[in-house]
Design an enzyme around this catalytic site. Structure first.
Site, mmCIF file in Angstrom:
data_model
loop_
_atom_site.group_PDB
_atom_site.id
_atom_site.type_symbol
_atom_site.label_atom_id
_atom_site.label_comp_id
_atom_site.label_asym_id
_atom_site.label_seq_id
_atom_site.Cartn_x
_atom_site.Cartn_y
_atom_site.Cartn_z
ATOM 1 N N ASN A 216 -1.892 9.627 33.190
ATOM 2 C CA ASN A 216 -2.878 10.419 33.916
ATOM 3 C C ASN A 216 -4.252 10.163 33.296
ATOM 4 O O ASN A 216 -4.491 10.522 32.149
ATOM 5 C CB ASN A 216 -2.484 11.897 33.801
ATOM 6 C CG ASN A 216 -3.432 12.826 34.541
ATOM 7 O OD1 ASN A 216 -4.541 12.444 34.912
ATOM 8 N ND2 ASN A 216 -2.996 14.064 34.730
ATOM 9 N N HIS B 255 -3.761 11.233 43.098
ATOM 10 C CA HIS B 255 -4.010 11.365 41.662
ATOM 11 C C HIS B 255 -2.698 11.114 40.917
ATOM 12 O O HIS B 255 -1.668 11.706 41.243
ATOM 13 C CB HIS B 255 -4.551 12.764 41.377
ATOM 14 C CG HIS B 255 -4.620 13.077 39.921
ATOM 15 N ND1 HIS B 255 -5.242 12.232 39.027
ATOM 16 C CD2 HIS B 255 -4.143 14.121 39.198
ATOM 17 C CE1 HIS B 255 -5.132 12.745 37.815
ATOM 18 N NE2 HIS B 255 -4.468 13.895 37.882
ATOM 19 N N CYS C 249 -9.674 16.309 37.276
ATOM 20 C CA CYS C 249 -8.964 15.175 37.899
ATOM 21 C C CYS C 249 -9.391 14.953 39.347
ATOM 22 O O CYS C 249 -9.077 13.915 39.929
ATOM 23 C CB CYS C 249 -7.460 15.388 37.831
ATOM 24 S SG CYS C 249 -6.858 15.623 36.160
HETATM 25 O O1 UT7 Z 1 -3.963 16.150 36.106
HETATM 26 C C1 UT7 Z 1 -3.901 17.469 36.583
HETATM 27 C C2 UT7 Z 1 -2.635 17.703 37.197
HETATM 28 N N1 UT7 Z 1 -1.576 17.626 36.243
HETATM 29 C C3 UT7 Z 1 -0.367 17.899 36.625
HETATM 30 O O2 UT7 Z 1 -0.231 18.142 37.794
HETATM 31 C C4 UT7 Z 1 0.765 17.928 35.648
HETATM 32 C C5 UT7 Z 1 1.795 18.868 36.167
HETATM 33 N N2 UT7 Z 1 2.918 19.123 35.328
HETATM 34 C C6 UT7 Z 1 3.842 18.193 34.976
HETATM 35 O O3 UT7 Z 1 3.694 17.031 35.244
HETATM 36 C C7 UT7 Z 1 5.093 18.678 34.319
HETATM 37 O O4 UT7 Z 1 5.157 20.077 34.387
HETATM 38 C C8 UT7 Z 1 5.225 18.236 32.826
HETATM 39 C C9 UT7 Z 1 5.504 16.747 32.778
HETATM 40 C C10 UT7 Z 1 3.971 18.553 32.081
HETATM 41 C C11 UT7 Z 1 6.397 18.961 32.193
HETATM 42 O O5 UT7 Z 1 7.590 18.744 32.919
HETATM 43 P P1 UT7 Z 1 8.554 19.971 33.260
HETATM 44 O O6 UT7 Z 1 9.724 19.412 33.930
HETATM 45 O O7 UT7 Z 1 7.739 20.981 33.988
HETATM 46 O O8 UT7 Z 1 8.987 20.446 31.821
HETATM 47 P P2 UT7 Z 1 8.791 21.876 31.147
HETATM 48 O O9 UT7 Z 1 7.363 22.077 30.795
HETATM 49 O O10 UT7 Z 1 9.459 22.909 31.982
HETATM 50 O O11 UT7 Z 1 9.650 21.663 29.839
HETATM 51 C C12 UT7 Z 1 11.058 21.503 29.901
HETATM 52 C C13 UT7 Z 1 11.544 21.253 28.507
HETATM 53 C C14 UT7 Z 1 11.045 22.264 27.498
HETATM 54 O O12 UT7 Z 1 12.075 22.505 26.567
HETATM 55 P P3 UT7 Z 1 12.938 23.845 26.622
HETATM 56 O O13 UT7 Z 1 11.943 24.970 26.491
HETATM 57 O O14 UT7 Z 1 13.603 23.821 27.949
HETATM 58 O O15 UT7 Z 1 13.867 23.707 25.460
HETATM 59 C C15 UT7 Z 1 9.919 21.528 26.818
HETATM 60 O O16 UT7 Z 1 9.692 21.990 25.505
HETATM 61 O O17 UT7 Z 1 11.087 19.971 28.070
HETATM 62 C C16 UT7 Z 1 10.447 20.123 26.802
HETATM 63 N N3 UT7 Z 1 9.405 19.128 26.685
HETATM 64 C C17 UT7 Z 1 9.604 17.916 26.150
HETATM 65 N N4 UT7 Z 1 10.699 17.332 25.622
HETATM 66 C C18 UT7 Z 1 10.578 16.082 25.157
HETATM 67 C C19 UT7 Z 1 8.102 19.219 27.078
HETATM 68 N N5 UT7 Z 1 7.463 18.084 26.785
HETATM 69 C C20 UT7 Z 1 8.368 17.265 26.206
HETATM 70 C C21 UT7 Z 1 8.291 15.959 25.695
HETATM 71 N N6 UT7 Z 1 9.422 15.411 25.177
HETATM 72 N N7 UT7 Z 1 7.157 15.233 25.707
#
Ligand code: UT7
Length: 346
Positions: free
Chosen positions: A303, A273, A133
């Site tokens: 993204n 980004h 990225c």
């Molecule tokens: O391009 C390079 C740079 N990229 C980035 O910088 C991306 C960085 N990361 C992010 O943007 C975020 O971490 C994400 C959007 C990927 C995830 O958000 P988060 O708030 O960190 O969520 P998480 O991974 O901690 O997941 C929280 C919950 C989980 O459920 P449990 O384990 O708490 O029951 C996930 O399974 O949200 C769940 N989850 C979803 N639920 C519905 C993860 N993806 C989804 C989804 N729909 N698409």
């Protein structure tokens, strides 16, 4: 009585010893995104997710998906042709093409060579650059070095991705985040303009496992087993990546502003980004940005990795959000880990 501190005077870091050898300016930009729009509502039918979750956790509402038979080189060539048309640049004038991408048409030859053929830039050398990225800023810096060293006069820099080709549509953690598209910039020596004032780049290979595609390289060539184990898809530790992204983009942003002797109030537009709205909000807040100073279009494109900042820059220029003479701060972060920042006097 509180006095407003005097505005700092812009310093061109290249003007050390009072001498600027050359100026690298962005003569024109262009972008292209595929027509097909994939909405959050459609993704609800593919994986266990919801528009509410995607919107509140990422800010993304929709993204673009390349058509069948439309590849990264097609997206890149379309963006390049738009930039060339706007800048009045003929294909034969282009000396070098750099394509930043993690989704090349194929492992080799370079996608840049395919673009060279598609746009008819028969005098151009061409190669790809891979910094995930962060690729567009890395490619701008590499292109700029060729201009400053007088090796080339016109360099075409492109960030292009068909990320939907490496997305695991069964992984809700990642498949909702990414989209396809391309953005291009034409670099030229234009005396009496400031152009690209300074660029900083960084990397930390000790965190390479946070965001990667394990299969397809020399470590894990394609086999029936590697395909079955879904190793040819992008994987990400979202939470850790998030933390590193905020920290690295802030640090890089502060570094390039320090070099130019400016503060955030002198920046007309910050173009980071476009990974996650919460990342952009956190970066804006930590850098002391005003509301509206941080440019966002991830609601419409998601993204797009190396294309992200390039597409956003094009949109900011086309909509009049930035005008000639404005100071623009670009911020990137991606797999590697890699990160970078640039100050442009547009
Ligand atoms: O391009 C390079 C740079 N990229 C980035 O910088 C991306 C960085 N990361 C992010 O943007 C975020 O971490 C994400 C959007 C990927 C995830 O958000 P988060 O708030 O960190 O969520 P998480 O991974 O901690 O997941 C929280 C919950 C989980 O459920 P449990 O384990 O708490 O029951 C996930 O399974 O949200 C769940 N989850 C979803 N639920 C519905 C993860 N993806 C989804 C989804 N729909 N698409």
């Amino acid at each position: 009585m509180s006095a407003t501190p005097p505005e700092k005077t812009l310093t061109n870091p290249r003007a050390k010893h009072g001498f600027i050898a050359r100026t690298c300016s962005i003569a024109a930009v262009g972008a292209y995104v595929p027509e097909r729009v994939l909405t959050n509502a459609e993704l609800e039918r593919v994986v266990d997710t919801s528009d509410e979750w995607i919107t509140s956790r990422t800010g993304i509402k929709e993204r673009r998906v390349a058509a069948v038979g439309e590849h990264t080189s097609d997206l890149a060539a379309a963006a390049a042709l738009r930039a060339m048309e706007r800048g009045g640049i003929k294909p034969e004038q282009i000396d070098l093409i750099i394509v930043a991408t993690i989704t090349p048409d194929m492992p080799f030859p370079a996608t840049a060579c395919l673009v060279q053929q598609k746009i008819g830039a028969r005098n151009a050398a061409a190669f790809d650059l891979e910094a995930a990225c962060s690729g567009f800023i890395f490619a701008l810096e590499v292109g700029q070095q060729f201009i400053m060293s007088r090796t080339y006069d016109t360099v075409l820099v492109i960030g292009a991705e068909k990320l939907t080709s490496i997305i695991d549509w069964k992984d809700r953690n990642t498949c909702v985040l990414f989209g396809d598209g391309a953005g291009a910039a034409i670099l030229q020596n234009r005396p009496n303009t400031h152009g690209l004032l300074t660029v900083c780049m960084g990397a930390d290979g000790s965190k390479a496992n946070l965001l990667s595609m394990p299969g397809g390289g020399s470590r894990c060539p394609a086999t029936a087993e590697s395909v079955g184990s879904r190793l040819h898809y992008l994987r990400m530790d979202g939470k850790e990546t998030f933390k590193n992204a905020v920290q690295a983009m802030c640090q890089a942003g502060r570094e390039v502003m320090r070099r130019c002797n400016i503060d955030i109030s002198q920046i007309e537009c910050i173009i980071p980004h476009q990974a996650n709205q919460r990342i952009l909000d956190a970066v804006g807040e930590r850098l002391g940005a005003q509301p509206g100073q941080v440019f966002m279009n991830l609601d419409r494109f998601g993204n797009t990795s190396a294309a992200s900042v390039a597409i956003a820059l094009d949109e900011a220029v086309e909509t009049g959000r930035i005008e000639r003479g404005d100071l623009v701060l670009l911020l990137v972060f991606g797999a590697g880990l890699t990160w970078g920042a640039a100050v442009i006097e547009w």
